[in-house]
Design a protein around this motif. Structure first.
Motif, PDB file in Angstrom:
ATOM      1  N   PRO A 178     -70.420 -55.680  13.402  1.00  0.00           N
ATOM      2  CA  PRO A 178     -68.732 -55.412  13.071  1.00  0.00           C
ATOM      3  C   PRO A 178     -68.447 -54.343  14.288  1.00  0.00           C
ATOM      4  O   PRO A 178     -69.241 -54.269  15.113  1.00  0.00           O
ATOM      5  N   ASN A 179     -67.193 -54.668  15.013  1.00  0.00           N
ATOM      6  CA  ASN A 179     -66.846 -54.227  15.959  1.00  0.00           C
ATOM      7  C   ASN A 179     -65.863 -52.970  15.385  1.00  0.00           C
ATOM      8  O   ASN A 179     -64.946 -52.758  14.567  1.00  0.00           O
ATOM      9  N   MET A 180     -66.746 -51.713  15.645  1.00  0.00           N
ATOM     10  CA  MET A 180     -65.730 -50.460  14.447  1.00  0.00           C
ATOM     11  C   MET A 180     -64.889 -50.113  15.178  1.00  0.00           C
ATOM     12  O   MET A 180     -63.777 -49.686  14.154  1.00  0.00           O
ATOM     13  N   THR A 181     -64.517 -50.105  16.026  1.00  0.00           N
ATOM     14  CA  THR A 181     -62.823 -50.027  16.203  1.00  0.00           C
ATOM     15  C   THR A 181     -61.365 -50.908  15.836  1.00  0.00           C
ATOM     16  O   THR A 181     -61.125 -50.575  15.394  1.00  0.00           O
ATOM     17  N   SER A 182     -62.084 -51.668  15.463  1.00  0.00           N
ATOM     18  CA  SER A 182     -61.342 -52.771  15.310  1.00  0.00           C
ATOM     19  C   SER A 182     -61.129 -52.819  13.992  1.00  0.00           C
ATOM     20  O   SER A 182     -60.295 -52.618  12.976  1.00  0.00           O
ATOM     21  N   CYS A 183     -62.094 -52.084  13.288  1.00  0.00           N
ATOM     22  CA  CYS A 183     -62.420 -52.299  11.662  1.00  0.00           C
ATOM     23  C   CYS A 183     -61.630 -51.408  11.324  1.00  0.00           C
ATOM     24  O   CYS A 183     -60.422 -51.381  10.405  1.00  0.00           O
ATOM     25  N   LYS A 184     -61.625 -50.235  11.785  1.00  0.00           N
ATOM     26  CA  LYS A 184     -61.416 -48.933  11.758  1.00  0.00           C
ATOM     27  C   LYS A 184     -59.439 -48.902  11.285  1.00  0.00           C
ATOM     28  O   LYS A 184     -58.900 -48.438  11.041  1.00  0.00           O
ATOM     29  N   ALA A 185     -58.964 -49.824  13.191  1.00  0.00           N
ATOM     30  CA  ALA A 185     -58.018 -49.933  13.109  1.00  0.00           C
ATOM     31  C   ALA A 185     -56.961 -51.266  12.076  1.00  0.00           C
ATOM     32  O   ALA A 185     -56.432 -50.471  11.286  1.00  0.00           O
ATOM     33  N   GLN A 186     -57.695 -51.613  11.551  1.00  0.00           N
ATOM     34  CA  GLN A 186     -57.120 -52.571  10.511  1.00  0.00           C
ATOM     35  C   GLN A 186     -57.378 -52.342   9.363  1.00  0.00           C
ATOM     36  O   GLN A 186     -56.468 -52.276   8.692  1.00  0.00           O
ATOM     37  N   ILE A 187     -58.280 -51.559   8.774  1.00  0.00           N
ATOM     38  CA  ILE A 187     -57.696 -50.520   7.673  1.00  0.00           C
ATOM     39  C   ILE A 187     -57.357 -49.878   7.917  1.00  0.00           C
ATOM     40  O   ILE A 187     -56.715 -49.506   6.974  1.00  0.00           O
ATOM     41  N   ASN A 188     -56.917 -49.116   8.865  1.00  0.00           N
ATOM     42  CA  ASN A 188     -55.687 -47.935   9.033  1.00  0.00           C
ATOM     43  C   ASN A 188     -54.734 -48.549   8.397  1.00  0.00           C
ATOM     44  O   ASN A 188     -53.712 -47.328   7.913  1.00  0.00           O
ATOM     45  N   LEU A 189     -54.458 -49.674   9.848  1.00  0.00           N
ATOM     46  CA  LEU A 189     -52.899 -50.454   9.248  1.00  0.00           C
ATOM     47  C   LEU A 189     -52.695 -51.176   7.794  1.00  0.00           C
ATOM     48  O   LEU A 189     -51.800 -50.974   7.094  1.00  0.00           O
TER      49      LEU A 189
END
Length: 145
Positions: free
Chosen positions: A101-112
């Motif tokens: 995973p791209n953790m930055t992208s995953c975290k951002a999408q989950i935050n959204l």
């Protein structure tokens, strides 16, 4: 190697439609088809998605498992999309087959998608933790997550 493009349809690989049709109409033939033409797994549609990526977004576990068992892989972006849609079982599957995973992208999408049910957020976090990835969001501490 399949590099033919459909006449009049630049940007779409010919093999994409062939594999998509096989998956829908003759799934029993998919393994043999891919064995004889492994590059079918890499053919893309207009959006740059492989057939496997498309089925990740559709949350079709069975087809993603089939394509994975034939050697198919997806990019970390497909995993990010599964996160943003709250597809917990798909996230487990993708992490389990080795998608990094791209953790930055995953975290951002989950935050959204933080308006997802709390249970879904907890399950997503557990999925990542199971595979050695830490999802530690600022809001998680406040909510006791």
């Amino acid at each position: 190697m399949i590099t033919n493009y459909m006449a009049g349809h630049p940007g779409k690989d010919y093999g994409y439609d062939r594999l998509m049709e096989a998956v829908y109409y003759t799934p029993h033939s998919v393994r043999q088809m891919i064995n004889s033409e492994p590059d079918l797994l890499n053919c893309k549609n207009y959006s740059g998605e492989t057939v496997m990526h498309w089925f990740v977004v559709e949350n079709d576990i069975e087809i993603v498992e089939l394509l994975s068992s034939c050697g198919g892989m997806v990019s970390d972006y497909a995993l990010t999309e599964a996160c943003s849609l709250g597809y917990v079982d798909m996230v487990y599957l993708l992490l389990g087959i080795g998608v990094v995973p791209n953790m930055t992208s995953c975290k951002a999408q989950i935050n959204l998608g933080s308006n997802m049910p709390r249970k879904t957020l907890i399950k997503l976090r557990r999925a990542f933790n199971r595979y050695g990835y830490e999802l530690d969001w600022p809001w998680s501490r406040k909510s006791g997550f």
